[in-house]
Scaffold this active site. Structure first.
Site, PDB file in Angstrom:
ATOM      1  CE  LYS A 191       0.680   0.911   4.556  1.00 43.97           C
ATOM      2  NZ  LYS A 191       1.081   2.172   5.192  1.00 43.97           N
ATOM      3  CB  THR A 248      -1.417   4.689   3.246  1.00 47.99           C
ATOM      4  OG1 THR A 248      -1.455   3.805   4.366  1.00 47.99           O
ATOM      5  CG2 THR A 248       0.023   5.085   3.002  1.00 47.99           C
TER       6      THR A 248
END
Length: 331
Positions: A191, A248
């Site tokens: 990610k 994120t």
């Protein structure tokens, strides 16, 4: 009898974990910090001024640069050291750590050259021992301020995962369990690569549609890569996958997203890295994922273009154009 937890590391996540654990009166927390001067500053001010300014932590947290003092009689070790420094740090610490003490890893990255996940580095250096990965949407800045969050504790040893769940759970921090440590660790690393791409969207002012597409197709790449390495596809639909990806890619606290944003605004990687206080794990992870995907023949177009931007000098605009003009296909 109280449970003793020794945290290895002095960064934002280490501090946040220490703060979280001290919410229980039955847990004694020590935190090992490599540099004596940093340890003294933390002890004196009870605040990680560099990485978590404004968050005061409990007087009960014992901060020290003496590893023997930190890990004495520890029931659990929480490892919060960036991937690129983990192996060297563990080699130094290994003679001081008891065999068999369970390790809780909050690290999100993949080691260069070996392609090892954090739990594999830990086992390689410290020898076989129970390891659990704690992953999911969990910025230190919010955890330390007791904002609500949910994560997953993953281990092939489900009893250890349940112990970690009990250890970390509070009224504001919810922990689920999972046996897919491979998937949780890979999701936590991958990610960060997609977050750099999302940041480039922000820096280049490409708009919400572009960023949404990057996140969605990035999740496909994460799943494709993880499945090829033995992860469970369902993990990427959970907290460690799509949950952490959203946080994120969207949060102003995300170091990898911020790095991408600055790339999108025209700064070079060297300029950005030299001015950052903390490590952006996605940079080294991009190289590792690109190399391993190439060796396995996996189609990873977003990762490939981020690699070209970071390490081959390709402009973010050209990388974006490459992605947009790929041959048409089914979703």
């Amino acid at each position: 009898m109280d449970t003793k937890v020794a945290i290895l590391g002095g960064g934002g996540m280490a501090t946040a974990c220490a703060t979280l654990l001290t919410e229980s009166s039955e847990i004694d927390v020590s935190m090992w910090v490599r540099k004596p001067a940093v340890a003294e500053d933390l002890r004196t001010h009870r605040e990680n001024k560099r990485l978590l300014p404004g968050v005061t932590f409990s007087e009960t947290i014992h901060v020290t640069s003496d590893i023997d003092e930190a890990v004495a009689d520890a029931d659990f070790l929480v490892v919060a050291i960036p991937t690129e420094f983990l192996r060297a740090a563990l080699h130094t610490l290994a003679p001081h750590l008891q065999n068999g003490t369970p390790v809780i890893s909050v690290i999100k990255g993949i080691e260069k050259e070996t392609f090892y996940r954090p739990s594999e580095i830990i086992a390689d250096v410290l020898g076989p021992r129970p390891v659990v990965a704690l992953g999911g949407p969990s910025h230190a800045e919010e955890i330390a301020r007791r904002l609500p969050a949910s994560v997953v504790a993953a281990s092939g040893d489900i009893q250890l995962a349940k112990q970690t769940q009990k250890l970390f759970s509070t009224e504001r921090f919810r922990v689920y369990t999972n046996v897919d440590i491979v998937g949780v660790e890979l999701a936590g690393a991958l990610k960060n690569v997609i977050a750099i791409a999302a940041g480039i969207c922000d820096g280049g002012k490409y708009g919400d549609n572009a960023k949404s597409a990057i996140m969605t197709r990035g999740l496909v790449e994460m799943n494709r890569f993880g499945s090829a390495l033995g992860a469970e596809p369902a993990t990427f639909s959970g907290l460690a996958g799509v949950g952490d990806l959203i946080t994120t890619c969207m949060s102003p606290f995300g170091r990898n997203r911020s790095l991408g944003e600055r790339l999108g605004q025209g700064e070079t990687l060297d300029q950005i890295i030299s001015s950052m206080d903390a490590v952006a794990e996605g940079v080294n992870t991009t190289r590792s994922v690109y190399d391993l995907a190439d060796a396995k023949g996996l189609d990873m177009p977003i990762t490939t273009e981020i690699y070209r931007v970071l390490f081959e000098g390709k402009s973010p605009d050209d990388a974006t154009q490459t992605l947009m003009t790929r041959p048409q296909r089914e979703e």
